[in-house]
Design a protein around this motif. Structure first.
Motif, PDB file in Angstrom:
ATOM      1  N   LEU A   1       3.172  12.204  -9.584  1.00 20.98           N
ATOM      2  CA  LEU A   1       2.436  13.497  -9.433  1.00 20.98           C
ATOM      3  C   LEU A   1       3.269  14.727  -9.201  1.00 20.98           C
ATOM      4  O   LEU A   1       3.128  15.872  -9.686  1.00 20.98           O
ATOM      5  N   THR A   2       4.100  14.687  -8.201  1.00 21.92           N
ATOM      6  CA  THR A   2       5.018  15.766  -7.711  1.00 21.92           C
ATOM      7  C   THR A   2       6.062  16.179  -8.906  1.00 21.92           C
ATOM      8  O   THR A   2       6.012  17.325  -9.159  1.00 21.92           O
ATOM      9  N   GLN A   3       6.477  15.217  -9.616  1.00 22.25           N
ATOM     10  CA  GLN A   3       7.301  15.287 -10.944  1.00 22.25           C
ATOM     11  C   GLN A   3       6.637  16.157 -11.591  1.00 22.25           C
ATOM     12  O   GLN A   3       7.415  16.869 -12.606  1.00 22.25           O
ATOM     13  N   THR A   4       5.656  15.406 -12.266  1.00 20.46           N
ATOM     14  CA  THR A   4       4.752  16.327 -13.237  1.00 20.46           C
ATOM     15  C   THR A   4       4.304  17.429 -12.772  1.00 20.46           C
ATOM     16  O   THR A   4       4.449  18.388 -13.660  1.00 20.46           O
ATOM     17  N   PHE A   5       3.787  17.934 -11.481  1.00 21.48           N
ATOM     18  CA  PHE A   5       3.705  19.349 -11.153  1.00 21.48           C
ATOM     19  C   PHE A   5       5.056  20.149 -11.444  1.00 21.48           C
ATOM     20  O   PHE A   5       4.754  21.435 -11.824  1.00 21.48           O
TER      21      PHE A   5
ATOM     22  N   ILE B   1       2.847   7.096  -6.771  1.00 21.90           N
ATOM     23  CA  ILE B   1       1.926   7.726  -7.408  1.00 21.90           C
ATOM     24  C   ILE B   1       2.158   9.111  -6.928  1.00 21.90           C
ATOM     25  O   ILE B   1       2.134  10.045  -7.904  1.00 21.90           O
ATOM     26  N   SER B   2       2.501   9.582  -5.743  1.00 24.87           N
ATOM     27  CA  SER B   2       2.892  10.729  -5.096  1.00 24.87           C
ATOM     28  C   SER B   2       4.049  11.241  -5.877  1.00 24.87           C
ATOM     29  O   SER B   2       4.188  12.545  -6.197  1.00 24.87           O
ATOM     30  N   PHE B   3       5.078  10.365  -6.084  1.00 22.18           N
ATOM     31  CA  PHE B   3       6.482  10.749  -6.719  1.00 22.18           C
ATOM     32  C   PHE B   3       6.140  11.286  -8.024  1.00 22.18           C
ATOM     33  O   PHE B   3       6.378  12.479  -8.316  1.00 22.18           O
TER      34      PHE B   3
ATOM     35  N   PHE C   1       0.928  -1.110  -0.037  1.00 19.53           N
ATOM     36  CA  PHE C   1      -0.038   0.086  -0.098  1.00 19.53           C
ATOM     37  C   PHE C   1       0.922   1.166   0.172  1.00 19.53           C
ATOM     38  O   PHE C   1       0.675   2.013  -0.869  1.00 19.53           O
ATOM     39  N   PHE C   2       1.847   1.478   0.970  1.00 20.67           N
ATOM     40  CA  PHE C   2       2.653   2.556   0.967  1.00 20.67           C
ATOM     41  C   PHE C   2       3.531   2.502  -0.312  1.00 20.67           C
ATOM     42  O   PHE C   2       3.898   3.754  -0.655  1.00 20.67           O
ATOM     43  N   LEU C   3       3.953   1.447  -0.887  1.00 17.21           N
ATOM     44  CA  LEU C   3       4.673   1.674  -2.131  1.00 17.21           C
ATOM     45  C   LEU C   3       3.816   2.366  -3.125  1.00 17.21           C
ATOM     46  O   LEU C   3       4.409   3.128  -3.937  1.00 17.21           O
ATOM     47  N   TYR C   4       2.692   1.850  -3.413  1.00 15.03           N
ATOM     48  CA  TYR C   4       1.746   2.395  -4.290  1.00 15.03           C
ATOM     49  C   TYR C   4       1.699   4.134  -4.215  1.00 15.03           C
ATOM     50  O   TYR C   4       1.607   4.668  -5.028  1.00 15.03           O
ATOM     51  N   PHE C   5       1.453   4.136  -2.971  1.00 18.51           N
ATOM     52  CA  PHE C   5       1.020   5.642  -2.596  1.00 18.51           C
ATOM     53  C   PHE C   5       2.514   6.363  -2.793  1.00 18.51           C
ATOM     54  O   PHE C   5       2.188   7.645  -3.297  1.00 18.51           O
ATOM     55  N   MET C   6       3.601   5.983  -2.498  1.00 19.66           N
ATOM     56  CA  MET C   6       4.768   6.818  -2.687  1.00 19.66           C
ATOM     57  C   MET C   6       5.048   6.792  -4.232  1.00 19.66           C
ATOM     58  O   MET C   6       5.392   7.656  -4.594  1.00 19.66           O
TER      59      MET C   6
END
Length: 199
Positions: free
Chosen positions: A50-54, A46-48, A39-44
């Motif tokens: 999304l952050t790089q895209t932003f 996706i967050s990574f 769960f934490f792996l997928y969360f990190m």
């Protein structure tokens, strides 16, 4: 869009691609710490992304008001490929060196905190506890001595009465004294155990 803006856009996206490669290697380096938690792996993950895209889009927006063209993606891929081909190994070595230095600094301050704050506090608590135990033992000794002095005449009278008692009553009193002695020994062992744990 003018040529100067296009040129700055390409340079920015090439730089962004190099940055993306560095960020990805950094992320992969620390991913080992949470890769067993799905769960934490997928969360990190996706967050990574999304952050790089932003970050990349914000860079593009700062340069050309966020206008997307084909050469923007090409420039970003060019920067990423350049990093992978020329800079990846160097950056990984530098990253490992930085992590090693940070870990040594962390260990140094942890030991410093342990010796300057934690250890003295533990020593003070042990000293206070030992003082309380010593005071408690001293009070018990004083009380015991006082009781012995006060009850010494009573003891003499009791011994005289004990000699006059029947054998059955003497045997009962003997067993009762043995039981009281066992209880006293158990209490002493418990007190000794508690005291040794705080030393």
């Amino acid at each position: 869009m003018t040529l100067s803006v296009q040129f700055i856009t390409m340079i920015s996206m090439i730089t962004g691609g190099i940055y993306l490669g560095m960020a990805l290697d950094t992320f992969r380096r620390f991913q080992r710490h949470w890769k067993h938690n799905v769960f934490f792996l997928y969360f990190m993950e996706i967050s990574f992304w999304l952050t790089q895209t932003f970050i990349l889009y914000y860079t593009l927006y700062s340069v050309n008001a966020g206008e997307l063209r084909v050469y923007v993606f090409v420039a970003c891929l060019l920067g990423f490929a350049t990093y992978q081909a020329l800079l990846s190994n160097l950056y990984k070595r530098i990253l490992e060196r930085i992590i090693s230095i940070i870990l040594r600094i962390y260990q140094f301050f942890t030991k410093l905190l342990q010796w300057t704050v934690v250890a003295p506090i533990k020593y003070i608590f042990r000293l206070l506890f030992a003082s309380v135990i010593l005071l408690f033992n001293t009070i018990l000794i004083v009380i015991g001595f006082t009781l012995k002095v006060l009850f010494l005449p009573i003891k003499w009278i009791a011994m005289l009465v004990y000699r006059l008692l029947p054998k059955k009553i003497k045997l009962f009193l003997h067993h009762l004294a043995g039981f009281c002695s066992k209880i006293q020994n158990i209490c002493k062992r418990c007190l000794t155990y508690i005291t040794s744990k705080w030393r």
